[in-house]
Design a protein around this motif. Structure first.
Motif, PDB file in Angstrom:
ATOM      1  N   ASN A 153       5.446  -5.812  -1.005  1.00  0.00           N
ATOM      2  CA  ASN A 153       4.107  -5.375  -1.373  1.00  0.00           C
ATOM      3  C   ASN A 153       3.091  -6.438  -0.945  1.00  0.00           C
ATOM      4  O   ASN A 153       3.070  -7.550  -1.490  1.00  0.00           O
ATOM      5  CB  ASN A 153       4.035  -5.139  -2.891  1.00  0.00           C
ATOM      6  CG  ASN A 153       2.707  -4.572  -3.339  1.00  0.00           C
ATOM      7  OD1 ASN A 153       1.671  -5.201  -3.186  1.00  0.00           O
ATOM      8  ND2 ASN A 153       2.742  -3.383  -3.900  1.00  0.00           N
ATOM      9  N   SER A 154       2.245  -6.114   0.029  1.00  0.00           N
ATOM     10  CA  SER A 154       1.356  -7.117   0.626  1.00  0.00           C
ATOM     11  C   SER A 154       0.274  -7.597  -0.340  1.00  0.00           C
ATOM     12  O   SER A 154      -0.096  -8.774  -0.319  1.00  0.00           O
ATOM     13  CB  SER A 154       0.704  -6.547   1.894  1.00  0.00           C
ATOM     14  OG  SER A 154       0.020  -5.342   1.613  1.00  0.00           O
ATOM     15  N   ALA A 155      -0.229  -6.712  -1.195  1.00  0.00           N
ATOM     16  CA  ALA A 155      -1.274  -7.117  -2.137  1.00  0.00           C
ATOM     17  C   ALA A 155      -0.726  -8.116  -3.157  1.00  0.00           C
ATOM     18  O   ALA A 155      -1.347  -9.150  -3.433  1.00  0.00           O
ATOM     19  CB  ALA A 155      -1.844  -5.889  -2.844  1.00  0.00           C
ATOM     20  N   LEU A 156       0.440  -7.816  -3.690  1.00  0.00           N
ATOM     21  CA  LEU A 156       1.052  -8.729  -4.652  1.00  0.00           C
ATOM     22  C   LEU A 156       1.464 -10.026  -3.970  1.00  0.00           C
ATOM     23  O   LEU A 156       1.338 -11.111  -4.536  1.00  0.00           O
ATOM     24  CB  LEU A 156       2.266  -8.057  -5.303  1.00  0.00           C
ATOM     25  CG  LEU A 156       3.005  -8.859  -6.377  1.00  0.00           C
ATOM     26  CD1 LEU A 156       2.051  -9.308  -7.475  1.00  0.00           C
ATOM     27  CD2 LEU A 156       4.141  -8.026  -6.975  1.00  0.00           C
ATOM     28  N   ARG A 157       1.919  -9.927  -2.730  1.00  0.00           N
ATOM     29  CA  ARG A 157       2.307 -11.127  -1.982  1.00  0.00           C
ATOM     30  C   ARG A 157       1.124 -12.074  -1.811  1.00  0.00           C
ATOM     31  O   ARG A 157       1.267 -13.295  -1.942  1.00  0.00           O
ATOM     32  CB  ARG A 157       2.861 -10.731  -0.617  1.00  0.00           C
ATOM     33  CG  ARG A 157       3.487 -11.891   0.140  1.00  0.00           C
ATOM     34  CD  ARG A 157       3.762 -11.518   1.575  1.00  0.00           C
ATOM     35  NE  ARG A 157       4.565 -10.315   1.695  1.00  0.00           N
ATOM     36  CZ  ARG A 157       4.782  -9.674   2.829  1.00  0.00           C
ATOM     37  NH1 ARG A 157       4.236 -10.124   3.959  1.00  0.00           N
ATOM     38  NH2 ARG A 157       5.526  -8.593   2.868  1.00  0.00           N
TER      39      ARG A 157
END
Length: 296
Positions: A153-157
């Motif tokens: 998950n790019s946003a959480l990353r």
């Protein structure tokens, strides 16, 4: 699910406790979502910090990790009819060690089990750490976590990357791990490999096919060597290592609760080993590893 049915399940689960063990040098934050979901389903949950294993608790031999986790299990066993153990990453290996020490464990839930750091994002020099531990470097070297931090998950990353840059403890673990901790983790993993055939508890394995820290070989090794008569394996195709926080965390929580209920109800032993995959995922699993990496 109707409100009445949900309440019936909660009442049925209330005498079933789950001991949840986080990853190496980390904290129960890694398991916060899963803990909340299991609690909502009526399971009693306990996600402890362990001396010598958890973040901020110094270093201790892996035997002390196992002893502390077994002590936590025993406390729950005095209060509840069923006690299951669930672990993430190295916490899954620790959970297996607890089940070996306590055969009364109702069910064993192994999430992203790590018996070897062999994922596609592990640095090439990983094999040198065993040598470095025998030198004065063991007091100075710390392995620094790198992107993707176990997250697809790019946003959480991006959120976790900010925390890591500040050296903060995040919901996917610490920014760095000491060499002594990694050494003891290797010892724990070796002991679990030796003992898998003696572990007969109902076993759920959940692993991502793209796990960048511990490859699917870890899960397959458990499948092929554990002594469980009731075994279920679930492969995820939209997550990396931190499956309790990533895109499929709801799937993980749902399947854990389902397996715990099945185990407590005395699931039919004739069901044997059950591997759960979608048709699309089955096709991916047949692809060569090089093709899979090229697609990322």
């Amino acid at each position: 699910m109707t409100t009445m049915h949900r309440q019936d399940l909660k009442n049925r689960n209330e005498d079933h406790a789950v001991l949840l063990l986080h990853g190496l040098s980390s904290s129960p934050l890694e398991l916060r979502y899963l803990t909340r979901c299991l609690s909502a389903d009526g399971f009693a949950t306990h996600a402890p910090e362990l001396p010598g294993y958890s973040a901020g608790h110094g270093h201790a031999p892996m035997e002390q990790w196992v002893s502390a986790a077994v002590d936590a299990f025993d406390v729950l066993a005095k209060r509840h009819r069923h006690v299951s153990v669930c672990g993430l990453s190295m916490g899954a290996a620790l959970s297996a060690a607890v089940a070996r020490e306590r055969p009364s464990t109702r069910a064993l839930l192994l999430l992203s089990i790590t018996l070897d750091y062999d994922g596609w994002a592990i640095p090439w020099y990983r094999f040198l750490l065993a040598w470095a531990h025998k030198t004065p470097m063991r007091h100075r070297y710390r392995y620094r976590e790198q992107e993707p931090f176990g997250l697809r998950n790019s946003a959480l990353r991006a959120k976790i990357a900010r925390a890591m840059r500040k050296g903060e403890l995040s919901e996917v673990g610490p920014a760095t791990i000491s060499l002594p901790a990694l050494h003891e983790a290797t010892r724990l993993a070796a002991s679990v490999r030796r003992d898998l055939k003696y572990i007969a508890n109902d076993c759920l394995i959940i692993h991502a096919v793209d796990d960048e820290t511990s490859s699917p070989h870890n899960a397959r090794y458990v499948q092929e060597n554990i002594g469980a008569s009731l075994q279920r394996t679930i492969w995820l195709d939209d997550s990396y290592h931190m499956i309790t926080s990533d895109n499929e965390r709801e799937v993980v929580a749902r399947e854990c609760a389902l397996f715990l209920r099945d185990s407590a109800c005395g699931a039919d032993g004739d069901a044997g080993s059950k591997q759960v995959v979608s048709r699309a995922l089955a096709r991916r699993l047949r692809q060569p590893a090089s093709t899979s990496r090229a697609a990322r």
